[in-house]
Design an enzyme around this catalytic site. Sequence first.
Site, PDB file in Angstrom:
ATOM      1  N   LYS A  40      -4.764 -23.433 -16.014  1.00  0.00           N
ATOM      2  CA  LYS A  40      -4.866 -22.324 -16.975  1.00  0.00           C
ATOM      3  C   LYS A  40      -5.829 -21.254 -16.468  1.00  0.00           C
ATOM      4  O   LYS A  40      -5.560 -20.063 -16.592  1.00  0.00           O
ATOM      5  CB  LYS A  40      -5.308 -22.839 -18.343  1.00  0.00           C
ATOM      6  CG  LYS A  40      -4.168 -23.527 -19.080  1.00  0.00           C
ATOM      7  CD  LYS A  40      -4.562 -24.019 -20.436  1.00  0.00           C
ATOM      8  CE  LYS A  40      -3.363 -24.634 -21.144  1.00  0.00           C
ATOM      9  NZ  LYS A  40      -3.721 -25.409 -22.323  1.00  0.00           N
ATOM     10  N   LYS A  44       7.691 -25.291 -14.374  1.00  0.00           N
ATOM     11  CA  LYS A  44       7.621 -25.912 -15.702  1.00  0.00           C
ATOM     12  C   LYS A  44       7.710 -24.827 -16.791  1.00  0.00           C
ATOM     13  O   LYS A  44       7.021 -23.810 -16.676  1.00  0.00           O
ATOM     14  CB  LYS A  44       6.292 -26.668 -15.837  1.00  0.00           C
ATOM     15  CG  LYS A  44       6.149 -27.400 -17.146  1.00  0.00           C
ATOM     16  CD  LYS A  44       4.719 -27.837 -17.397  1.00  0.00           C
ATOM     17  CE  LYS A  44       3.939 -26.759 -18.083  1.00  0.00           C
ATOM     18  NZ  LYS A  44       2.710 -27.187 -18.746  1.00  0.00           N
ATOM     19  N   LYS A  61       4.471 -21.241 -21.985  1.00  0.00           N
ATOM     20  CA  LYS A  61       4.112 -19.913 -22.520  1.00  0.00           C
ATOM     21  C   LYS A  61       3.307 -19.135 -21.498  1.00  0.00           C
ATOM     22  O   LYS A  61       3.505 -17.953 -21.286  1.00  0.00           O
ATOM     23  CB  LYS A  61       3.245 -20.077 -23.777  1.00  0.00           C
ATOM     24  CG  LYS A  61       4.033 -20.327 -25.036  1.00  0.00           C
ATOM     25  CD  LYS A  61       3.129 -20.721 -26.179  1.00  0.00           C
ATOM     26  CE  LYS A  61       2.565 -22.110 -26.010  1.00  0.00           C
ATOM     27  NZ  LYS A  61       2.555 -23.014 -27.103  1.00  0.00           N
TER      28      LYS A  61
HETATM   29  P1  TYM Z   1       1.271 -28.190 -25.950  1.00  0.00           P
HETATM   30  O1  TYM Z   1       1.093 -27.556 -27.290  1.00  0.00           O
HETATM   31  O2  TYM Z   1       1.023 -27.390 -24.743  1.00  0.00           O
HETATM   32  O3  TYM Z   1       2.720 -28.763 -25.846  1.00  0.00           O
HETATM   33  C1  TYM Z   1       3.264 -29.583 -26.862  1.00  0.00           C
HETATM   34  C2  TYM Z   1       4.124 -30.664 -26.253  1.00  0.00           C
HETATM   35  O4  TYM Z   1       5.200 -30.081 -25.515  1.00  0.00           O
HETATM   36  C3  TYM Z   1       5.237 -30.676 -24.223  1.00  0.00           C
HETATM   37  N1  TYM Z   1       5.753 -29.691 -23.257  1.00  0.00           N
HETATM   38  C4  TYM Z   1       6.747 -29.940 -22.394  1.00  0.00           C
HETATM   39  N2  TYM Z   1       7.490 -31.036 -22.177  1.00  0.00           N
HETATM   40  C5  TYM Z   1       8.429 -30.965 -21.208  1.00  0.00           C
HETATM   41  N3  TYM Z   1       8.671 -29.857 -20.463  1.00  0.00           N
HETATM   42  C6  TYM Z   1       7.944 -28.716 -20.650  1.00  0.00           C
HETATM   43  N4  TYM Z   1       8.206 -27.630 -19.922  1.00  0.00           N
HETATM   44  C7  TYM Z   1       6.925 -28.737 -21.646  1.00  0.00           C
HETATM   45  N5  TYM Z   1       6.011 -27.829 -22.086  1.00  0.00           N
HETATM   46  C8  TYM Z   1       5.306 -28.429 -23.068  1.00  0.00           C
HETATM   47  C9  TYM Z   1       3.783 -31.046 -23.929  1.00  0.00           C
HETATM   48  O5  TYM Z   1       3.684 -32.019 -22.911  1.00  0.00           O
HETATM   49  C10 TYM Z   1       3.354 -31.574 -25.273  1.00  0.00           C
HETATM   50  O6  TYM Z   1       3.759 -32.913 -25.444  1.00  0.00           O
HETATM   51  N6  TYM Z   1      -2.833 -30.871 -25.474  1.00  0.00           N
HETATM   52  C11 TYM Z   1      -1.573 -30.838 -26.137  1.00  0.00           C
HETATM   53  C12 TYM Z   1      -1.687 -30.834 -27.652  1.00  0.00           C
HETATM   54  C13 TYM Z   1      -2.484 -31.976 -28.217  1.00  0.00           C
HETATM   55  C14 TYM Z   1      -2.087 -33.337 -28.252  1.00  0.00           C
HETATM   56  C15 TYM Z   1      -3.168 -34.028 -28.915  1.00  0.00           C
HETATM   57  C16 TYM Z   1      -0.973 -34.036 -27.792  1.00  0.00           C
HETATM   58  C17 TYM Z   1      -3.694 -31.868 -28.821  1.00  0.00           C
HETATM   59  N7  TYM Z   1      -4.108 -33.116 -29.238  1.00  0.00           N
HETATM   60  C18 TYM Z   1      -3.105 -35.402 -29.122  1.00  0.00           C
HETATM   61  C19 TYM Z   1      -0.926 -35.420 -28.021  1.00  0.00           C
HETATM   62  C20 TYM Z   1      -1.992 -36.083 -28.665  1.00  0.00           C
HETATM   63  C21 TYM Z   1      -0.891 -29.541 -25.713  1.00  0.00           C
HETATM   64  O7  TYM Z   1      -1.496 -28.594 -25.330  1.00  0.00           O
HETATM   65  O8  TYM Z   1       0.418 -29.544 -25.906  1.00  0.00           O
END
Ligand code: TYM
Length: 341
Positions: free
Chosen positions: A133, A212, A215
Site C-alpha cells: 500500500k 490482483k 481498489k
Molecule cells: P478487504 O476489505 O481489502 O477485502 C475484503 C475481502 O475481499 C478479499 N479480496 C479478494 N479476494 C480475491 N481476489 C481479489 N482480487 C480480492 N480483493 C479482495 C480479501 O482477501 C478479503 O477477504 N484486512 C481485511 C479486512 C479485515 C478482516 C478482519 C478480514 C479486517 N478485520 C478480520 C478477516 C478477519 C481487508 O482489508 O479486506
Amino acid sequence: MVENKNLRNTGFLGILEHMAEDKKRLLTGIQSSGQLHIGNYLGALKPFVESYDKYESTLMVADYHALTSLRNPDQLRENIVDVVADYIAVGVNPTVATIFKQSDILEHTELAWIFECLVTVPFLSQAHAYKDKVSKGLDANAGLFNYPMLMAADILLYDTDVVPVGEDQRQHIEYAREAAAKFNLAYGETFKEPKEMILKDVGTVPGVDGKKMSKSYNNTIPLFGTDEAIRTAVMSIKTDSTAVGAPLNPETDITFQLHAHFTPNLAEIQKRYMDGTIGYKESKELLANNIIATISPMRERRAALSREAVIQILKDGAEVARAKASAKMKLVREKVGVALY
Ligand code: TYM
C-alpha cells in the site's frame, strides 16, 4: 424502499438460539473503504454465503481499518451501510450470521493495543500489505502499520476457528496466530489460533489489467455498478494481439478466467477459444452479460433493503458481539494485570 421483514423475524433471541448449537466459529471482515468489486465477491462474499450456516458465523464491517485510507466521514457512513446491504443482497441472512461494525465494540482497539505491546516493529515491518500500500502511494500512517494487530484482535476476541479470506490476507491471519501465541506464552493459554480458509480458484481474482483486482490498483469491475459501468470495465480487460479467427489461450486470458465464475456453458466457450471461433470482443460481451445476469437478482434484493433495516441489523449484531467481546476482555485485563477492582 421497504423493510425486509423476513430478515428480522427472529431478532436477537433467534441469533442466541443459533449460537447455542455449539458449532465451530467463523469470522470474516471487510473494509468499508469503497464500492465492493467482483474480487471481493468471489474471494470473500460468495464463499461466506456458501458456508456461513455451517458455522457460528460473524461478519464484521472493518470501519476502523477503513480509516487508515479514508478521511471523508459522509463517505465512510455511506460505505458502512453499503457493505452490509451488499452482504444481505448476495444472500447472508442476518438472523443466522451476526453482522456488526468494528467501531461499535471498543474491545477491538483495546485488545489491539495489548497485542502491539507484544510484537516488535521489525516484525510488523514485514507485512506485505503494508509495504504494497505504501509503494502505491498510500499514506504510511501508524494505523496502517499497526493494521495487522487490530485485525488479530477482531479475530481472536471471538475465539474464531476459521477466517474465510482472499489470498492477500493470508499473512494477516499468520499475524493473528502469532499474536495469539505471543500472548499465550506471556500470560498463559487464552487465545485460540485461527486458520485461514482460502478457496483455490478465487484466492486472487484478477483485475482488468491482470494484476490482483484491487481498489488501490484502479483495475476493478464493480459488484453493484450499473450495467454500463460493468460493461465498460469488462471491455477494458487487457488482451494480447492475437488476430481475430486465430485460436486463443484460455489459460492465460483474463476474460476467460472470469468466465469460469460467471458463465454456465464454460466448456463450450473453452472449445471456441481453442478453435479460434470466438474473438476477445465477443468473449468480453458474453462475460459482461453473464456478470449482469448473476448480479441482477441481487441488485433487486439490495434495492428492497432500507437504510433503517441495515442499521437495525448492525445494532442487533453489536449486542451479540459485545456480549462475547466483553467477557473475553475481562479475562484479558485480569491476565495482563490491569484489573484491580
Ligand atoms: P478487504 O476489505 O481489502 O477485502 C475484503 C475481502 O475481499 C478479499 N479480496 C479478494 N479476494 C480475491 N481476489 C481479489 N482480487 C480480492 N480483493 C479482495 C480479501 O482477501 C478479503 O477477504 N484486512 C481485511 C479486512 C479485515 C478482516 C478482519 C478480514 C479486517 N478485520 C478480520 C478477516 C478477519 C481487508 O482489508 O479486506
